[in-house]
Design an enzyme around this catalytic site. Sequence first.
Site, PDB file in Angstrom:
ATOM      1  CE  LYS A  78      -3.893   1.803   2.785  1.00  0.00           C
ATOM      2  NZ  LYS A  78      -4.722   1.489   3.980  1.00  0.00           N
ATOM      3  CB  SER A 153      -7.895   3.324   3.072  1.00  0.00           C
ATOM      4  OG  SER A 153      -7.024   2.709   4.006  1.00  0.00           O
ATOM      5  CB  SER A 177      -8.207   0.273   5.868  1.00  0.00           C
ATOM      6  OG  SER A 177      -8.941   1.457   6.064  1.00  0.00           O
TER       7      SER A 177
END
Length: 459
Positions: A78, A153, A177
């Site tokens: 990420k 996210s 997330s």
Amino acid sequence: MIETMSISDLINGYRNKEFSPIEITMEQLKRIDEVNKTVNAFITISHEQALAQARIAEKNWLNGVQLNVLQGVPISYKDLIFTKGIKTTSGSYIFKDFIPNEDATIVKQFTRANTINLGKTNLHEFAFGITSNNPFYGAVKNPWKLDHIPGGSSGGSAAAVAAGLGFASIGTDTGGSIRIPASACGIVGLKPTRQKIKTNGLQGISWTLDHVGPMTQNITDLAIVMYGLTDRFYLEHCQTDIKGMRIGVATKYFTEYLEPEIRTSYQKSLQKLEKLGAILMEIELPSVQEASGQVFPIALVEGASTHEKNLLGKLNQFGEDVKTHLQQGKTIPAINYLKALHWQKIATSEVDEVLMEVDIIATPTLPASPKPIHTEVIEIDDLEEDIFSSLTRFTRLFSLTGHPALSLPMGLTNDGLPIGLQLVSIYNYESLLIRAGFAFEQAYLADFYDKRSAVAKSL
């Protein structure tokens, strides 16, 4: 073939010299270059580093040296996890040119394990949202239905794994997330026990709530990644026998305001666990509704503190939704923040007590299926919520308490969108989640995985 290959298949192929790390990496990079135009899962593709790491892995395999179970496995991170010499934007305009001087702790671990970094995945700006509709790098697309959100996210990580763009990805989880996009994209996502995997070296939201964890195609791959990270042999827990395992089912909250297809799939999943020999037990968490909402003041206050300098000098460089959240964090009274931390202790105690009576708590991961991009409100029965509040409703409690929580697939909606099952255990017993998840997967998910493979091949 590469888009459906598992980590164990990959390692066996290396061991038997069926293919090499360089060959696999070149094929992965080619596929990412092609498919990323469709799903927008990556912000940065690290061609040079990936091939350099592949050459090292190939040399080790040729010399009969295996440094780690993950040697030569292509993964992604990420894009708020620091990678030395590689741009780390946090999905923001503010950090569009930021290149860290040092790797995050987890990147160091994976580098020592001789994994291959394919690149940095797209996300909701600064991880402050669950749609992954990024105003600066574009919306991440759900591979199952490209006009729908992948969750967030860590949406880019989930979309990458589901689309076969790498064998695993590392995400972060503050209120759901990892688990939310895992559910939305039909993959496996683990939020480990808080601080089991160090959060050093990332652009986080909340020092109280942030977690780092892996996202994989299946439970066996998850066990391998966790073994590579912790030196605990999680593969021994990939067992199909869960006879006598006590599964806690909440009588309230987690069974309220569910879309009908989610409710039906959840009830069927509980019945399937029971058929495997698990014992279903009703549980109560009386403070869950009040406590789970306390994630918001904690995350908003600590997020505003983390971004204090940027809020003063670069306010207009934030996306609108993130700017609103962070400005709100600046206005929350200290007493509300302290009350939220007190509720965290109450919630943790309640979950601990329940987990003395049962082995695992099972809930739906999400109350609703993935929605079209730009959806702002979700209405279920007479409850209308903003999409952020709705899709974090079942995940955020366990970010607050820090208990390990796993999301794995449990079916598809009539529209062909994935539905996730969330499993939660006592601290540091990720092995229980792997065992229960593996048994469920082996018995019931072969058809689901075939459909996911077909989705990946179609991209």
